[in-house]
Design an enzyme around this catalytic site. Structure first.
Site, PDB file in Angstrom:
ATOM      1  CG  ASP A 129      -1.622   0.780   1.497  1.00  0.00           C
ATOM      2  OD1 ASP A 129      -1.687   2.502   0.732  1.00  0.00           O
ATOM      3  OD2 ASP A 129      -2.904   0.822   2.439  1.00  0.00           O
TER       4      ASP A 129
ATOM      5  CE  LYS B  79      -5.438   2.967   1.205  1.00  0.00           C
ATOM      6  NZ  LYS B  79      -4.405   3.390   2.625  1.00  0.00           N
TER       7      LYS B  79
HETATM    8  O1  OSB Z   1      -3.724   1.977   4.964  1.00  0.00           O
HETATM    9  O2  OSB Z   1      -5.624   1.265   3.889  1.00  0.00           O
HETATM   10  C1  OSB Z   1      -4.959   1.862   4.765  1.00  0.00           C
HETATM   11  C2  OSB Z   1      -7.390   4.250   6.724  1.00  0.00           C
HETATM   12  C3  OSB Z   1      -6.645   5.602   6.366  1.00  0.00           C
HETATM   13  C4  OSB Z   1      -5.139   5.179   6.247  1.00  0.00           C
HETATM   14  C5  OSB Z   1      -5.195   4.175   5.651  1.00  0.00           C
HETATM   15  C6  OSB Z   1      -5.915   2.789   5.867  1.00  0.00           C
HETATM   16  C7  OSB Z   1      -7.091   2.915   6.034  1.00  0.00           C
HETATM   17  C8  OSB Z   1      -8.063   1.806   6.068  1.00  0.00           C
HETATM   18  C9  OSB Z   1      -8.997   2.440   6.265  1.00  0.00           C
HETATM   19  O3  OSB Z   1      -7.519   0.846   6.409  1.00  0.00           O
HETATM   20  C10 OSB Z   1      -9.807   2.297   4.893  1.00  0.00           C
HETATM   21  C11 OSB Z   1     -11.111   2.473   5.664  1.00  0.00           C
HETATM   22  O4  OSB Z   1     -12.008   1.915   5.312  1.00  0.00           O
HETATM   23  O5  OSB Z   1     -11.566   3.472   3.876  1.00  0.00           O
HETATM   24 MG    MG Z   2      -3.274  -0.061   4.104  1.00  0.00          MG
END
Ligand code: OSB
Ligand code: MG
Length: 369
Positions: free
Chosen positions: A238, A262
């Protein structure tokens, strides 16, 4: 089309339940919304940046400044034939991809509205509905985690992702797996471990997880390449993947087998599509991550998730899991099969509730050439 005017607003939106990751807890989102005007129409973008520079280097305050002082002036008054030209206009800015993506995504929505087509169609989406999972923040006890899992499994979500951090990992996942041996489960460490933790990470193989997301440093590919061959569980990157070049390097080195896309992290739809195309050609599964988005960001995520190759359930789920009332109408809803049907309307395909946005706004700024 000429980009004529940009309106920025910051809204404050409390989460229905606080969300905890290895880097901290969020109670209320501070969200920048971007409205881009051109050709007598407008498009909407949402900056997916966090309130603090803990997920990546960006944060709400800094993104506001970067958009106002740099992204805005670089795109305003410029003729663009396609939204794909927007990243080129801001390429002089190093990093700050969430700030740049907010404007780029708004131009994609604007272009879709100009052409009178749904955004998913303009992007090249092919899937009728998208597969949905949930990301569960850390709770104080395993019992509280189990209650959350029960709710989301009952709602039909196809995959349950659990946040982990040192001290809340092996034992917790073992307890949860014992109650739910058959569900599709994954974990996300948000960079909480190092190669010194290899033995612990190897033990997670016992739980047949779909993936382990970003176990090591936010800016690392090399150490993940050392870790992946030691695990049976697939690593999903990620934080480390900011571009198609990063995706290529990670896959060439064997640092992961799955990629989380993302929009904000990679600079918008243009780069996200490059990553999707690169992975799709190589049969590497991708899925759409989430950043606790309000409706505009969520609608952009839904449009992107209709592209081929977004096969694994994403972190795109129902509005009501986050907000008492979303900023779009209707709110995002999930079918009992754990899917979201692609919307039929033009652009984002959801109506933006400007009245609601006005009521939540704490600052506004207009940028003009
Ligand atoms: O690492 O995916 C991530 C939320 C904030 C920052 C990083 C992450 C996340 C989540 C939430 O995992 C995903 C969501 O429900 O929007
Ligand atoms: Mg993540």
């Amino acid at each position: 089309m000429k980009i004529e005017r940009i309106e920025l607003r910051e809204i404050r939106l409390p989460l229905v339940t606080p969300f905890e990751t290895s880097f901290g807890r969020t109670f209320e989102r501070h969200i920048i919304l971007v409205k881009v005007f051109g050709d007598g129409l407008h498009g909407w973008g949402e900056c997916t940046v966090g309130e603090n520079p803990f997920y990546n280097h960006e944060s709400t305050q800094v993104a506001w400044t970067v958009i106002r002082d740099f992204v805005g002036p670089m795109v305003l008054g410029r003729e663009v034939e396609s939204p794909e030209q927007v990243p080129q206009l801001t390429r002089q800015i190093r990093g700050n991809k969430m700030a740049r993506a907010a404007v780029e995504c708004a131009v994609w929505d604007l272009e879709a509205r100009r052409r009178g087509v749904p955004l998913w169609q303009l992007l090249g989406g092919t899937q009728q509905e998208i597969n949905c999972g949930v990301s569960l923040g850390l709770e104080a006890s395993d019992a509280a985690m189990l209650m959350k899992i029960e709710t989301e499994v009952a709602a039909g979500y196809q995959r349950i992702k659990i946040k982990i951090k040192p001290g809340r990992d092996y034992e917790m996942i073992r307890a949860l797996r014992k109650e739910y041996p058959d569900i599709v489960m994954s974990v996300d460490a948000n960079s909480a471990y190092t190669l010194d933790d290899v033995e612990l990470l190897k033990k997670l193989d016992e739980f047949s997880l779909l993936m382990i997301e970003q176990p090591l440093s936010y800016d690392d590919i090399i150490d993940h390449a050392a870790l992946q061959p030691q695990l049976n569980t697939a690593i999903c990157l990620d934080e480390s993947i900011l571009s198609v070049d990063d995706a290529r390097k990670a896959l060439q080195l064997g640092a992961c087998r799955i990629i989380n896309v993302k929009l904000g992290r990679v600079g918008g739809h243009t780069e996200a599509r490059k990553i999707q195309a690169y992975c799709h050609e190589r049969q590497v599964p991708v899925w759409c991550g989430g950043m606790l988005e309000a409706g505009i960001g969520r609608a952009h995520n839904i449009a992107m998730s209709t592209l081929p190759g977004f096969v694994l359930p994403g972190d795109v789920s129902a509005s009501k899991r986050y907000w008492a009332e979303d900023i779009i109408v209707p709110p995002v809803e999930v079918t009992p099969r754990g899917t979201i049907p692609r919307p039929t309307g033009v652009g984002l395909g959801y109506e933006v509730n400007e009245k609601r946005i006005d009521a939540l706004t704490v600052r506004t700024e207009v940028i003009e050439p």
